[in-house]
Design a protein around this motif. Structure first.
Motif, PDB file in Angstrom:
ATOM      1  N   LYS A 107       0.827  -1.213   0.000  1.00 58.31           N
ATOM      2  CA  LYS A 107       0.000   0.000   0.000  1.00 58.31           C
ATOM      3  C   LYS A 107       0.857   1.257   0.000  1.00 58.31           C
ATOM      4  CE  LYS A 107      -2.510  -0.720   3.640  1.00 58.31           C
ATOM      5  NZ  LYS A 107      -3.544  -0.527   4.696  1.00 58.31           N
ATOM      6  N   TYR A 108       1.870   1.270   0.869  1.00 56.87           N
ATOM      7  CA  TYR A 108       2.657   2.489   1.012  1.00 56.87           C
ATOM      8  C   TYR A 108       3.662   2.664  -0.128  1.00 56.87           C
ATOM      9  CZ  TYR A 108       0.456   3.181   5.506  1.00 56.87           C
ATOM     10  OH  TYR A 108      -0.481   3.393   6.497  1.00 56.87           O
ATOM     11  N   GLN A 109       4.196   1.569  -0.650  1.00 58.71           N
ATOM     12  CA  GLN A 109       5.075   1.709  -1.810  1.00 58.71           C
ATOM     13  C   GLN A 109       4.271   2.194  -3.013  1.00 58.71           C
ATOM     14  OE1 GLN A 109       8.535  -0.913  -2.928  1.00 58.71           O
ATOM     15  NE2 GLN A 109       7.175  -1.501  -4.594  1.00 58.71           N
ATOM     16  N   ASP A 110       3.081   1.644  -3.204  1.00 53.28           N
ATOM     17  CA  ASP A 110       2.223   2.103  -4.300  1.00 53.28           C
ATOM     18  C   ASP A 110       1.876   3.584  -4.153  1.00 53.28           C
ATOM     19  OD1 ASP A 110       2.280  -0.425  -5.352  1.00 53.28           O
ATOM     20  OD2 ASP A 110       0.217  -0.961  -4.789  1.00 53.28           O
ATOM     21  N   ALA A 111       1.836   4.062  -2.907  1.00 54.36           N
ATOM     22  CA  ALA A 111       1.538   5.474  -2.652  1.00 54.36           C
ATOM     23  C   ALA A 111       2.754   6.372  -2.851  1.00 54.36           C
ATOM     24  CB  ALA A 111       0.999   5.646  -1.237  1.00 54.36           C
ATOM     25  N   GLY A 112       3.924   5.757  -3.059  1.00 49.34           N
ATOM     26  CA  GLY A 112       5.109   6.546  -3.348  1.00 49.34           C
ATOM     27  C   GLY A 112       6.135   6.649  -2.237  1.00 49.34           C
ATOM     28  N   ALA A 113       5.936   5.910  -1.130  1.00 50.91           N
ATOM     29  CA  ALA A 113       6.928   5.952  -0.056  1.00 50.91           C
ATOM     30  C   ALA A 113       8.287   5.480  -0.577  1.00 50.91           C
ATOM     31  CB  ALA A 113       6.492   5.070   1.112  1.00 50.91           C
ATOM     32  N   GLU A 114       9.349   6.180  -0.198  1.00 46.44           N
ATOM     33  CA  GLU A 114      10.686   5.781  -0.624  1.00 46.44           C
ATOM     34  C   GLU A 114      11.099   4.480   0.042  1.00 46.44           C
ATOM     35  OE1 GLU A 114      14.672   8.159  -1.408  1.00 46.44           O
ATOM     36  OE2 GLU A 114      14.339   7.947   0.754  1.00 46.44           O
ATOM     37  N   ALA A 115      10.655   4.272   1.281  1.00 49.31           N
ATOM     38  CA  ALA A 115      11.033   3.065   2.029  1.00 49.31           C
ATOM     39  C   ALA A 115       9.966   2.765   3.064  1.00 49.31           C
ATOM     40  CB  ALA A 115      12.386   3.259   2.709  1.00 49.31           C
ATOM     41  N   VAL A 116       9.903   1.497   3.458  1.00 55.42           N
ATOM     42  CA  VAL A 116       9.072   1.096   4.592  1.00 55.42           C
ATOM     43  C   VAL A 116       9.993   0.651   5.716  1.00 55.42           C
ATOM     44  CG1 VAL A 116       7.023   0.512   3.268  1.00 55.42           C
ATOM     45  CG2 VAL A 116       8.775  -1.231   3.624  1.00 55.42           C
ATOM     46  N   LEU A 117       9.626   1.032   6.919  1.00 57.48           N
ATOM     47  CA  LEU A 117      10.447   0.748   8.087  1.00 57.48           C
ATOM     48  C   LEU A 117       9.781  -0.327   8.928  1.00 57.48           C
ATOM     49  CD1 LEU A 117      12.442   3.202  10.217  1.00 57.48           C
ATOM     50  CD2 LEU A 117      10.765   1.761  11.393  1.00 57.48           C
ATOM     51  N   VAL A 118      10.445  -1.469   9.027  1.00 60.73           N
ATOM     52  CA  VAL A 118       9.916  -2.592   9.815  1.00 60.73           C
ATOM     53  C   VAL A 118      10.372  -2.420  11.252  1.00 60.73           C
ATOM     54  CG1 VAL A 118       9.899  -5.092  10.123  1.00 60.73           C
ATOM     55  CG2 VAL A 118       9.897  -4.123   7.802  1.00 60.73           C
ATOM     56  N   ASP A 119       9.413  -2.152  12.124  1.00 64.41           N
ATOM     57  CA  ASP A 119       9.712  -1.866  13.520  1.00 64.41           C
ATOM     58  C   ASP A 119       8.862  -2.766  14.399  1.00 64.41           C
ATOM     59  OD1 ASP A 119      10.862  -0.667  15.702  1.00 64.41           O
ATOM     60  OD2 ASP A 119      10.019   1.323  15.354  1.00 64.41           O
ATOM     61  N   ILE A 150      13.781  -0.487   5.658  1.00 59.08           N
ATOM     62  CA  ILE A 150      14.622   0.012   6.745  1.00 59.08           C
ATOM     63  C   ILE A 150      14.324  -0.873   7.955  1.00 59.08           C
ATOM     64  CG2 ILE A 150      15.185   1.954   8.246  1.00 59.08           C
ATOM     65  CD1 ILE A 150      14.058   3.788   5.999  1.00 59.08           C
ATOM     66  N   LEU A 151      15.353  -1.507   8.475  1.00 60.39           N
ATOM     67  CA  LEU A 151      15.170  -2.389   9.626  1.00 60.39           C
ATOM     68  C   LEU A 151      15.418  -1.602  10.905  1.00 60.39           C
ATOM     69  CD1 LEU A 151      14.652  -5.334  10.579  1.00 60.39           C
ATOM     70  CD2 LEU A 151      17.134  -5.632  10.585  1.00 60.39           C
ATOM     71  N   ALA A 152      14.466  -1.682  11.816  1.00 59.64           N
ATOM     72  CA  ALA A 152      14.588  -1.023  13.114  1.00 59.64           C
ATOM     73  C   ALA A 152      14.159  -2.006  14.193  1.00 59.64           C
ATOM     74  CB  ALA A 152      13.723   0.239  13.150  1.00 59.64           C
ATOM     75  N   GLY A 153      14.237  -1.579  15.426  1.00 57.62           N
ATOM     76  CA  GLY A 153      13.755  -2.417  16.515  1.00 57.62           C
ATOM     77  C   GLY A 153      14.809  -3.330  17.096  1.00 57.62           C
ATOM     78  N   GLY A 154      15.325  -2.975  18.261  1.00 57.57           N
ATOM     79  CA  GLY A 154      16.227  -3.850  18.993  1.00 57.57           C
ATOM     80  C   GLY A 154      17.622  -3.993  18.422  1.00 57.57           C
ATOM     81  N   LEU A 155      18.021  -3.110  17.520  1.00 53.86           N
ATOM     82  CA  LEU A 155      19.378  -3.191  16.975  1.00 53.86           C
ATOM     83  C   LEU A 155      20.386  -2.609  17.961  1.00 53.86           C
ATOM     84  CD1 LEU A 155      18.732  -2.160  13.257  1.00 53.86           C
ATOM     85  CD2 LEU A 155      18.980  -4.470  14.202  1.00 53.86           C
ATOM     86  N   THR A 156      21.537  -3.260  18.035  1.00 57.56           N
ATOM     87  CA  THR A 156      22.608  -2.859  18.944  1.00 57.56           C
ATOM     88  C   THR A 156      23.945  -3.034  18.240  1.00 57.56           C
ATOM     89  OG1 THR A 156      23.000  -5.074  19.831  1.00 57.56           O
ATOM     90  CG2 THR A 156      21.264  -3.764  20.901  1.00 57.56           C
ATOM     91  N   PRO A 157      25.019  -2.503  18.810  1.00 54.51           N
ATOM     92  CA  PRO A 157      26.341  -2.783  18.226  1.00 54.51           C
ATOM     93  C   PRO A 157      26.649  -4.272  18.176  1.00 54.51           C
ATOM     94  CG  PRO A 157      26.486  -0.939  19.756  1.00 54.51           C
ATOM     95  CD  PRO A 157      25.113  -1.519  19.914  1.00 54.51           C
TER      96      PRO A 157
END
Length: 214
Positions: free
Chosen positions: A117-129, A163-170
């Motif tokens: 839905k969001y890519q079809d709307a023109g979003a540059e990226a989707v962020l999985v959080d 874009i991957l988010a959520g719980g990322l650490t070094p």
């Protein structure tokens, strides 16, 4: 090469920390008082002047008029939307010349439906959080909870800019990048000394380990 965003920036010093570590973007949360990382709007111009990497402005469930005002005032690289914003709103912002990154959540089926839905709307990226409820209130990111890497990788394999988010650490970011192959990664909690303040060594280690991914 994966794009790295250090989010939840609240001070000029922390914006410089992201820049000096080699991040590609620094993120500011605005107009979301429930977050301990909600920034002072007056500082944004100073942050932008202090660094030579682009600003990404994160908001949650703002009105279309407010989003346009914020985008026009602060001129971010992208507007990162974390609330219940509709594909039509994303489409309108894109038509106005603004880049949009849209946070999505849920199980694998819900992620795929939202990404389309969001890519079809023109979003540059989707962020999985990873969202969660604390005290009956939905917390829109910044929880330290790990997102669904398997579902994120499937989105990548289908051609989505993830874009991957959520719980990322070094400690886990190299593994995450190698497993998911995302377009970008986004970190808040994993590089903090305290809520709303960055740990400069953690930021440097995070960028270094993300760049080490093969």
């Amino acid at each position: 090469m994966v794009k790295i965003k250090i989010c939840g920036t609240t001070t000029v010093e922390d914006a410089r920390t992201a820049y000096n570590a080699g991040a590609d973007f620094f993120g500011v949360i605005l107009n979301h008082p429930p977050s301990p990382r909600n920034a002072e709007a007056a500082l944004i111009k100073e942050m932008v002047r202090a660094v030579q990497i682009p600003l990404v402005l994160l908001t949650v469930s703002q009105t279309p008029a407010t989003l346009r005002r914020l985008a026009n005032k602060h001129q971010p690289y992208a507007m990162q939307l974390h609330g219940e914003e509709s594909p039509d709103l994303v489409r309108d912002l894109v038509k106005d010349g603004h880049r949009v990154w849209k946070a999505i959540h849920g199980d694998e089926k819900q992620l795929f439906e939202a990404a389309k839905k969001y890519q079809d709307a023109g979003a540059e990226a989707v962020l999985v959080d990873a969202r969660e409820k604390i005290g009956g209130r939905i917390v829109f990111g910044g929880t330290g909870k790990v997102a669904d890497w398997n579902a994120a990788r499937k989105l990548v394999d289908e051609g989505y800019n993830v874009i991957l988010a959520g719980g990322l650490t070094p400690e886990n970011v190299k593994q995450a990048v190698e497993a998911v192959r995302p377009w970008g990664i986004d970190v808040v909690t994993g590089v903090e000394a305290a809520k709303g303040r960055k740990d400069s060594q953690k930021v440097r280690d995070f960028v270094r380990m993300a760049r080490a991914a093969k």
